[in-house]
Design a protein around this motif. Structure first.
Motif, short mmCIF file in Angstrom:
data_model
loop_
_atom_site.label_atom_id
_atom_site.label_comp_id
_atom_site.label_asym_id
_atom_site.label_seq_id
_atom_site.Cartn_x
_atom_site.Cartn_y
_atom_site.Cartn_z
N ASP A 245 0.99 -1.30 0.04
CA ASP A 245 0.14 0.05 -0.04
C ASP A 245 1.03 1.14 0.04
OD1 ASP A 245 -1.58 2.30 0.67
OD2 ASP A 245 -2.88 1.14 2.14
N PHE B 60 0.25 4.26 0.65
CA PHE B 60 0.09 5.11 1.41
C PHE B 60 0.66 4.72 2.80
CE2 PHE B 60 -3.30 6.38 -1.27
CZ PHE B 60 -3.08 7.74 -1.47
N LEU B 61 0.63 3.39 3.00
CA LEU B 61 1.30 2.76 4.25
C LEU B 61 3.04 3.06 4.22
CD1 LEU B 61 1.59 0.96 6.64
CD2 LEU B 61 1.47 -0.85 5.04
N GLN C 162 -17.89 5.20 -8.53
CA GLN C 162 -17.08 4.53 -7.41
C GLN C 162 -18.15 3.94 -6.54
OE1 GLN C 162 -14.20 7.51 -6.25
NE2 GLN C 162 -12.61 6.10 -7.31
N PHE D 98 -18.75 0.70 -5.54
CA PHE D 98 -18.08 -0.45 -5.73
C PHE D 98 -19.12 -1.68 -5.53
CE2 PHE D 98 -14.43 2.44 -3.98
CZ PHE D 98 -14.15 2.54 -5.60
N LYS E 157 -19.33 -4.27 -8.80
CA LYS E 157 -19.28 -5.85 -8.52
C LYS E 157 -20.18 -6.79 -9.14
CE LYS E 157 -16.09 -5.67 -4.65
NZ LYS E 157 -16.00 -5.74 -3.01
N MET F 263 -9.82 1.92 -13.22
CA MET F 263 -9.94 1.04 -11.73
C MET F 263 -11.29 0.57 -11.84
SD MET F 263 -6.80 0.82 -10.74
CE MET F 263 -7.45 -0.28 -9.34
N TYR G 78 -12.60 -3.04 -11.65
CA TYR G 78 -13.64 -3.77 -10.76
C TYR G 78 -14.81 -4.66 -11.52
CZ TYR G 78 -13.33 -1.89 -6.03
OH TYR G 78 -12.93 -1.89 -4.62
N SER H 174 -12.62 -7.56 -12.92
CA SER H 174 -11.95 -8.61 -11.89
C SER H 174 -13.17 -9.44 -11.41
CB SER H 174 -11.35 -7.92 -10.95
OG SER H 174 -12.47 -7.34 -10.08
N PRO I 202 -14.27 0.91 1.11
CA PRO I 202 -14.39 1.27 -0.33
C PRO I 202 -13.10 1.68 -0.80
CG PRO I 202 -15.04 3.26 1.03
CD PRO I 202 -14.78 2.08 2.07
N ARG I 203 -12.60 0.84 -1.66
CA ARG I 203 -11.26 0.96 -2.33
C ARG I 203 -10.95 1.26 -3.75
NH1 ARG I 203 -7.38 -0.73 1.90
NH2 ARG I 203 -6.27 0.49 0.42
N THR I 204 -10.23 2.18 -3.93
CA THR I 204 -10.28 2.42 -5.42
C THR I 204 -9.91 1.01 -6.30
OG1 THR I 204 -9.34 4.56 -4.93
CG2 THR I 204 -9.22 3.89 -7.14
N SER I 205 -9.22 0.35 -5.78
CA SER I 205 -8.38 -0.86 -6.41
C SER I 205 -9.37 -2.03 -5.88
CB SER I 205 -7.08 -1.05 -6.31
OG SER I 205 -6.71 -2.32 -6.71
N PRO I 206 -9.86 -3.00 -6.85
CA PRO I 206 -10.38 -4.21 -6.54
C PRO I 206 -9.39 -5.12 -5.95
CG PRO I 206 -10.09 -4.15 -8.90
CD PRO I 206 -9.67 -2.66 -8.35
N TYR I 207 -8.17 -4.96 -6.14
CA TYR I 207 -7.18 -5.75 -5.41
C TYR I 207 -6.65 -5.30 -4.32
CZ TYR I 207 -7.19 -6.68 -10.52
OH TYR I 207 -7.57 -6.56 -11.83
N GLN J 183 -10.60 -5.12 1.32
CA GLN J 183 -11.89 -4.74 1.30
C GLN J 183 -12.72 -4.82 2.53
OE1 GLN J 183 -13.48 -4.04 -2.03
NE2 GLN J 183 -11.23 -4.19 -2.81
N ARG K 71 -17.44 8.75 -1.80
CA ARG K 71 -17.58 7.92 -3.09
C ARG K 71 -19.13 7.72 -3.21
NH1 ARG K 71 -12.97 6.34 -1.22
NH2 ARG K 71 -11.36 6.41 -2.45
N TRP L 283 -3.76 -1.58 7.90
CA TRP L 283 -4.22 -2.32 6.80
C TRP L 283 -4.55 -1.31 5.64
CZ3 TRP L 283 -7.04 -7.33 8.73
CH2 TRP L 283 -6.08 -7.94 9.52
N SER L 284 -4.98 -0.13 5.92
CA SER L 284 -5.40 0.98 5.06
C SER L 284 -4.80 2.17 5.70
CB SER L 284 -6.69 0.75 4.81
OG SER L 284 -7.52 0.76 5.84
N ASP L 285 -4.66 3.29 4.82
CA ASP L 285 -4.27 4.63 5.19
C ASP L 285 -3.43 4.96 6.40
OD1 ASP L 285 -5.94 5.51 3.20
OD2 ASP L 285 -7.84 6.08 4.73
#
Lengths: 341, 341, 341, 341
Positions: free
Chosen positions: A49, A51-52, A190, A192, A196, A220, A224, A227, B132-137, B140, B187, B308-310
């Protein structure tokens, strides 16, 4: 991915970070600059990540090198994708289509409008049954009944229909009714859960760029959908939000060649929403066509003054006739040029 | 609402338009200027679509005079709304609250963080179970299991929890589990299906401004929720998208006094998302407090490097202690000022 | 102009304001709405500062009805302006011109490039002698010596030249050397001292829109020049600044038909600066042409890799040949369409 | 600087590029990724134009690693700069100042206002003699006569004055009259002729951020002034242009801590222009102070309704009294915090 570290970072701290990255299965490449230290990360950077990484004390900034989209990326899929929209209509890879019709499905006049746009040369029919409106007090669309009217028109005219789905709970309904192309609107770019859900179907999706969506975010969002298994995605530039107020949105036509460069998916442009005024629709439809769009989505209404939504940007059928003539002429120039290149 | 007509409009055309408007139950007021004719529309202008009016040949432009939001409008509800978030915590009308916690619920460390933020003075706990994440990868979220961890923490610490709902199909789950405050993310700021769904509950909603959302659109989104019956709406400024890239978003703190002027709903600010970098969170938290926010939402993580995020924007518990001390000092100045005014 | 007053305004206060406005020689028209009182101001509203009006306690908001630009306004000058650029080259009113050449004048290769672009069909030559650069450490242009090289090329090729003036102290030098068209760059779009100075000459001015300039501000900048006596103004859309980073700027091609609607002045578009990348110049040149531009400004360099500035967006002469062929074909479509309308 | 090459680039092409870069005196560091090749450039990268590099066929993208500003960069000058504005008033490095006064100098009332703002606690006097106005028909300021009134007020009250210079030809006049601080307005933020001219003096410069200026561009504009020898630069955040229309500009208060992080120069904020409405000036002045600004610039007018410009955003002297009380209280909190850190 590249991490730029402070010049003041200790060797220990740098080594610690390097081993942290390598434990994730990536390789590193450290270079010492005059004012900073740069670590290049090689391998599957989706495991990290950015940002991490940036949160670490010694890290000043992180920059992506690879695009985060894979399935939508032309690098891994050089040939143009051609999406089959049903009724024998294909888009992309040299196939150019015009999607026309009213903003909202309003009743029996749908068929009148549909006949006129087909006669003028449109190959797909649009019309909203479920309408996203800024105000809860504004007209919200006919709903399922509108879908029926669209299906009826599609049957009579043998044209695929494009109509917006707003709620993941409605996706199955759209599939059951046999909607040819599901549209995802700018406000849901967005959403999601919705992306999906349509990704789990095989129905083609016309995916609009969000009002403040970057080109990368549009890709992106496509990712979604793809994927989840549905690769029938058509991208749509419909104007972005900027400081300019003389038009409803700012039509970012640069996005047409940029999307073609970055992705193999077909690209449609919507001059109706991108301008917001009938008088600017024709010149901007021609501009989008000249920029290389694979299709156009244009609002046409038999009586714009009576339209239930967005009448201010609809063409009359007569205006649409003339616009189609000129689109064909521009398209002839562009497709000849494509052959030469 | 005001319609500006071309100077060249014929008397017949003007009269025709006037009677069309009056048939809708509005009154009109026509004035002839040097370069244009202006029709003022008096009455319930929600009955008229301004874009439709603008589509007429003789109409040059339409301008709103009244705000389109009613229930969220301070004009019709002068007193500040106070939202009861449960566990005895109220926000708005002089009640100031700090919502703190990790970006994502990750497991047992939630309780550790929750204890620390409560000790530091936070009065509400945040944490994302559905992300909500910009990337599906990208990660989540823990989903329903994360909600359970939140409920457990809320019980132990007797604090209301705030957590994001992304899908209209999950709203009932949030209600069933007794989530105190449902957050609608940026979003989904115009995900009207979701707004209506939370509007049907009585659970307080923390509504974030969209990345390209105007202040009016934020209030119209609140209106969607309120028009379904749920008036427990807390507005949240979390940064908008502009051309500046040195921060993750541009923190539009002007929105705090503007929202207070236009609306009676409480206004919270989120300096974590609005800046994107730990080092800017404290000064901007203080700024938001000084601008008059009714609350702050701040990300805190016991080990940001492992978040795990931000992680890049989270404060450590020690940083949060210091920030809370200064928030209290600023708040003391501001609330004294309010008494004087 | 319309002033919207609070419903709570006392009759005395309203009367006071009305008489204040009427003392300035305007007429008023007061109408009482459900939630507000509206005063329409009729007459020469340039006598009233809208911000001043808005500062009054009882006034909630002020809205313009008339455009503040007069000389540039098509309302008062319905016919297209045709600007004579010298050497028999006219632009506007159906006359379409392509301005091509290097970003910077670099030396003798100017003549080589000029010959090639003329052969390809360009009718005007561009080249910067004074360069506005974001960094004081970047190349700043050849200065007066560069003007001499341009004059020499203009003489040999019998083409008008377009070159940027940045400093009011240089305007007389440009006039003395006989520069055909002075360009005002995007960064000087609101440099009022410079606008006034070029307004005092009779040399045509190519006026670029500012990076954050609205269409109205571009027209007000034209108004600055015209109000000093110089009505030979050519407007230029060159991209605006938005959140999108995949291109150097966002090409606002909507501005082409909007400017034609609002103003009688010729409108040129610059796809080189508006995209920033060679690979997007051709499609966007064609798009601008299809949108109805009266001309294009395109950077061409015989060896972009060696260009002293902006090499990344220059076409090679061979690329320019092909682009000109397609521009001519698009232009044939557009001008035929114009005849029909 | 980092150049990202296509994976498909031949070894020859890569080697050719590497030797081209090294000939310019830089070192290179090549790393082969999964999907691209990355060249790191080490050394004085100001010798290379990133756009030029990007124009090469094999280069996909170029990313900066170092900031292009040197003299304004905190990396090379860690200690805060303190600018001496005359009359014993210093700003920066813990010295906080409030600049107040009317938008325009209008006559003898300047002295009245000046006395009131001094009494309320302002330490510097502002007032425009040369006014940049969007319309050529709007009031353009008193000019040199206005400077005389400012000088007179400065003498009587022993306060430094801040006033805007718009034209490089006027700089000597400002120096001759002994103006304490020259202001460069937002519209001239990239008027490089003017920046260089004030750079040749030793007079402190209050440099406003452009409406669409990035933080980096503001620092590059400072660099223009500093590279000519004048290091007495005070940066000013005054709002940027975005899509939001409820305020005149969007106040980017994030810029305050970001500028402090990137640069050693003092940072002032202007809540009057950043909001455009009197009612939002106090909360945003407090917010700017809490964000850590080294000073505030606030418009005050004894009778805003009669102000010749920008009356809508001016505070009355009574309002300013109250605002100053609260600014002092916030400042006490902030400066205590600074001591602790």
């Amino acid at each position: 991915m590249i991490a730029i570290l402070r010049k003041s970072a200790s060797d220990d701290a740098v080594n610690h970070l390097v081993s942290w990255i390598e434990k994730k299965g990536l390789q590193t490449n450290v270079s010492y600059g005059e004012n900073e230290i740069v670590i290049g990360l090689v391998g599957d950077t989706t495991k990290i990540d950015p940002f991490l990484l940036e949160s670490m004390d010694i890290v000043e900034r992180v920059q992506r090198v690879s695009e985060p989209f894979k399935k939508a990326n032309r690098k891994f899929h050089p040939a143009d994708t051609v999406v089959d929209c049903g009724h024998g209509v294909k888009i992309g890879g040299g196939n150019f289509q015009v999607i026309a019709g009213p903003c909202s499905v309003e009743g029996k006049n749908l068929l009148t409008i549909a006949r006129r746009v087909k006669k003028a040369g449109a190959t797909m029919l649009r019309g909203g049954a479920f309408k996203p409106r800024t105000s809860p007090y504004a007209y919200q669309g006919m709903g399922a009944e509108g879908l029926d009217l669209l299906i009826e028109a599609a049957g009579e005219l043998d044209m695929p229909i494009v109509t917006e789905v707003m709620d993941p709970r409605d996706v199955q309904l759209f599939v059951d009714r046999g909607i040819d192309v599901m549209q995802i609107g700018a406000r849901n770019a967005q959403n999601f859960s919705l992306l999906k859900e349509v990704g789990k179907t095989t129905t083609p999706v016309l995916l609009k760029r969000g009002m403040s969506g970057t080109i990368d975010e549009l890709l992106m969002a496509a990712e979604y959908i793809m994927s989840e298994g549905n690769e029938n995605v058509i991208l749509c530039e419909r104007g972005i939000r900027t400081f300019e107020t003389r038009t409803r949105n700012t039509f970012d036509l640069n996005a047409v060649p940029v999307l073609h460069y970055l992705s193999h998916l077909p690209v449609v442009a919507d001059p109706s929403h991108a301008t917001g005024y009938t008088r600017y629709v024709e010149p901007m439809a021609l501009a989008a066509c000249a920029a290389g769009a694979d299709g156009l989505e244009i609002e046409v209404h038999d009586c714009p003054e009576k339209a239930w939504s967005d009448g201010s940007q609809a063409l009359t059928p007569d205006q649409f006739d003339r616009t189609m003539d000129r689109i064909r002429a521009i398209r002839a120039v562009i497709s000849t040029g494509d052959d030469q290149s």
